[in-house]
Enzyme design. Structure first.
Site, PDB file in Angstrom:
ATOM      1  N   ASP A   1      39.015  41.534  64.460  1.00  0.00           N
ATOM      2  CA  ASP A   1      39.781  40.471  65.086  1.00  0.00           C
ATOM      3  C   ASP A   1      41.258  40.806  64.956  1.00  0.00           C
ATOM      4  O   ASP A   1      42.025  40.710  65.901  1.00  0.00           O
ATOM      5  CB  ASP A   1      39.468  39.146  64.400  1.00  0.00           C
ATOM      6  CG  ASP A   1      40.158  37.997  65.086  1.00  0.00           C
ATOM      7  OD1 ASP A   1      39.662  37.587  66.144  1.00  0.00           O
ATOM      8  OD2 ASP A   1      41.196  37.535  64.575  1.00  0.00           O
TER       9      ASP A   1
ATOM     10  N   CYS B   1      27.950  40.940  64.084  1.00  0.00           N
ATOM     11  CA  CYS B   1      28.618  40.124  65.106  1.00  0.00           C
ATOM     12  C   CYS B   1      28.604  40.803  66.467  1.00  0.00           C
ATOM     13  O   CYS B   1      27.756  41.657  66.737  1.00  0.00           O
ATOM     14  CB  CYS B   1      30.041  39.777  64.681  1.00  0.00           C
ATOM     15  SG  CYS B   1      30.727  38.407  65.623  1.00  0.00           S
TER      16      CYS B   1
ATOM     17  N   GLY C   1      41.780  35.440  74.172  1.00  0.00           N
ATOM     18  CA  GLY C   1      41.272  36.792  73.946  1.00  0.00           C
ATOM     19  C   GLY C   1      42.456  37.749  73.844  1.00  0.00           C
ATOM     20  O   GLY C   1      43.397  37.681  74.642  1.00  0.00           O
TER      21      GLY C   1
END
Lengths: 328, 328
Positions: free
Chosen positions: B204, B135, B25
């Site tokens: 991302d 998402c 992460g």
């Protein structure tokens, strides 16, 4: 088969149509005709009532699928004509022949569309298709038989996911086939030079109604300057749109058909799922509509309608025809 | 690996953790990296300031090599080291103190980032807006829930986000906050876009030119939003801005297992069908109205500003750790 057991089959068929398990709209049309054919012998005594009940129901179960309405209209026109000439009983007798010739005609039209469409495929093409269309499948089949080599991307086409069936069929034809999720369509469009889709209906302004997601594919094709071809026989023309009617949307109501059961668990109960089955692709995203009468610009649809049916098209409604069937 | 310097055990453990992905992460990697810098600084034995600075540079490049594709890693390290270089340190002790306080700064900022993003983003939302999201992103969720708490938003369309259905995590989170959530299939994005006022998604990775790498389908949402003149916002912490892209590197797009899309059985029956399952796609900057970061709302084309101002991105420095083999 008895008339009662036929009723059961009719209900199953209609459920399948509205849930989308009967995939292509031409399949719905052929299925409907075949049920009428069976009814003309097993439900002979109640045939008038059968038509009055079945036809509005099947049309209402998937309103945007124009071929169903148009082919049933053709059947009723033939029936009414024969009834006027030779009487009701003779018209019932002739139903088998009428149905068989209409099914043959549907097939010939589809074949003519596919023949013209397949000429648009060249060696080395990378093609994308969405959803499931028997017409599009036949286009690819004809191109393969001609010896053309090309690759096809298929979107899974959720909800329902009938793109998987398309992918299966294409790979069995020996075509290099790649399945993607609907969301990946923009990612792969750069590799694609042509898009082939079918249609449930062609509106008079050249817009086409097809499985939901088609308009997003068309938008992405436009952005990437890939050509978008719609393959549809003229029996998909929506005459009602000439008179300002909008084409009705259908929503898939069964949540479990949309999202896998195990994924829904744990969601608060007030979360809603909305899944339309169709969308409208505007004419400016369509390079050509390929019909059995030839390849045309979407904006030229009114010309086609006028040539085939006059302008404004003189078309009887199903209700009117059913009334004529019932008249003594 | 032989080290030029003796490094403390904790630093090597963090390096290994990032490398073998037990530390995952963007946020976690970044925070661990600056913690490692502090541990390394504390363990330095010697009184030459110049040696200390050289040692810290060494530790920085050592840590950066742990996982070259994780963009938050070089950003966290550059954040500390650039400011250390500019601080004109006069003693080793002072240097150690500066590293510790910069690291603390960074961690505090990272922790507060989501709250600030929520606040800044919610100012972009107007009363009665209907939002769409794709998402699952904590930053995007933060914007939507903050706007909801201000009474600006009540309805959110959440895309299912195939293949893994991460949209359902978002749906759950938002519904539990009290928002009215409507889940829609990805294929219906263009159909529903007309009913939406604003789109908020996460990221991302953000490239130096402002292109946003995010879950597959994001770029299609952006295109559909552009077509419908719906505002498209990306909410993300600045440590996701990629310094590597300054050197013209492409961001690698991971392609995952086909079984995320179809099951084993289907694959066996359809050996001829390939499945292409890319995880991310790239949304070009021209489809993005603004990127909402904890350092302010910026046009995507200004992403470079944050990389230079905040992280001291320097072509000479980042060049030394740039991976050489990347795929589209």
């Amino acid at each position: 088969m008895t008339c009662e057991s036929l009723q059961k089959r009719v209900s199953e068929f209609i459920r399948g149509v509205s849930k989308g398990t009967v995939l292509g709209s031409t399949e719905v049309a052929v299925g409907s005709l075949e049920l009428i054919k069976v009814a003309s012998s097993t439900c002979r005594n109640l045939f008038k009532e059968f038509l009055g009940d079945f036809i509005p129901r099947v049309v209402a179960s998937r309103p945007p699928s124009q071929v169903v309405e148009n082919i049933l209209r053709r059947y009723l026109e033939e029936f009414v004509k024969l009834k006027a000439e030779a009487g009701f009983e003779r018209a019932v007798d002739a139903t088998q022949d009428i149905v068989d010739s209409l099914i043959r005609e549907l097939d010939l039209v589809r074949d003519a569309v596919a023949e013209i469409g397949s000429r648009r495929i060249e060696n080395g093409d990378t093609i994308l298709t969405h959803s499931y269309s028997t017409t599009v499948l036949r286009v690819f089949e004809k191109a393969v038989k001609r010896g053309t080599t090309f690759r096809v991307y298929v979107t899974e086409s959720r909800p329902i996911g009938e793109g998987r069936v398309t992918a299966s069929n294409l790979s069995r034809l020996g075509i290099e086939t790649t399945l993607i999720v609907d969301s990946a369509v923009r990612y792969v469009m750069k590799r694609v030079n042509k898009v082939f889709v079918g249609a449930d209906a062609i509106a008079v302004n050249g817009a086409i109604i097809n499985k939901v997601g088609t308009s997003a594919v068309a938008l992405v094709a436009k952005e990437a300057r890939s050509r978008l071809y719609v393959l549809a026989g003229t029996y998909k023309l929506s005459f009602e749109t000439v008179f300002g009617e909008l084409i009705e949307q259908v929503f898939l109501e069964d949540v479990e058909l949309i999202i896998p059961k195990e994924k829904i668990q744990g969601l608060p109960s007030d979360v809603r799922v909305r899944a339309p089955l169709f969308d409208v692709t505007p004419p400016e995203y369509i390079d050509a509509i390929i019909t059995e009468k030839g390849v045309l610009a979407p904006q030229a649809v009114p010309v086609l309608v006028a040539t085939l049916y006059g302008w404004p098209p003189k078309i009887k409604s199903l209700r009117e025809l059913l009334r004529e069937v019932g008249e003594e | 690996m032989s080290h030029k310097y003796e490094l403390p055990k904790e630093v090597i453990e963090i390096y290994e953790g990032i490398k073998n992905m037990s530390i995952r992460g963007a946020g976690k990697i970044a925070k661990h990296a600056v913690t490692a810098l502090v541990k390394a600084a504390e363990a330095f034995k010697g009184d030459e300031t110049r040696d200390f600075l050289k040692y810290m540079e060494y530790v920085g490049s050592y840590l950066k090599s742990a996982r070259p594709t994780a963009v938050s890693l070089p950003n966290a390290i550059m954040y500390v080291l650039t400011k250390l270089r500019k601080a004109s340190v006069t003693s080793v002790d002072e240097g150690k103190q500066i590293v510790a306080s910069l690291a603390q700064d960074f961690i505090k900022r990272a922790d507060e980032a989501l709250k600030i993003i929520g606040e800044l983003g919610s100012r972009r939302i107007e009363n009665g807006d209907i939002i769409m999201t794709h998402c699952h992103s904590t930053a995007a969720t933060s914007v939507i829930t903050t706007a909801y708490k201000k009474g600006k938003v009540s309805v959110v369309y959440v895309k299912e986000t195939r293949p893994a259905f991460q949209g359902l995590i978002t749906a759950k989170t938002l519904a539990e906050e009290g928002l009215e959530v409507i889940i829609i299939p990805d294929s219906s994005v263009r159909y529903f876009m007309k009913k939406v006022d604003k789109v908020v998604v996460g990221a991302d990775t953000v490239a130096a030119n402002g292109a946003v790498v995010n879950k597959i389908g994001t770029s299609l949402v952006a295109l559909a939003a552009k077509e419908a003149r719906v505002r498209f916002y990306v909410a993300t912490e600045t440590f996701k801005f990629s310094p590597y892209t300054l050197l013209g590197e492409l961001v690698p797009i991971e392609v995952r297992d086909p079984r995320e899309i179809v099951d084993e059985e289907w694959l066996k029956e359809n050996r001829g069908v390939k499945i292409f399952n890319p995880v991310f796609d790239v949304t070009p900057p021209e489809y993005i109205d603004a990127i909402i970061t904890e350092k302010g709302v910026i046009p995507p084309q200004a992403a470079l500003l944050l990389l230079i101002e905040d992280y001291g991105a320097d072509l000479r420095e980042i060049g030394t750790n740039t991976p050489t083999v990347w795929e589209e």
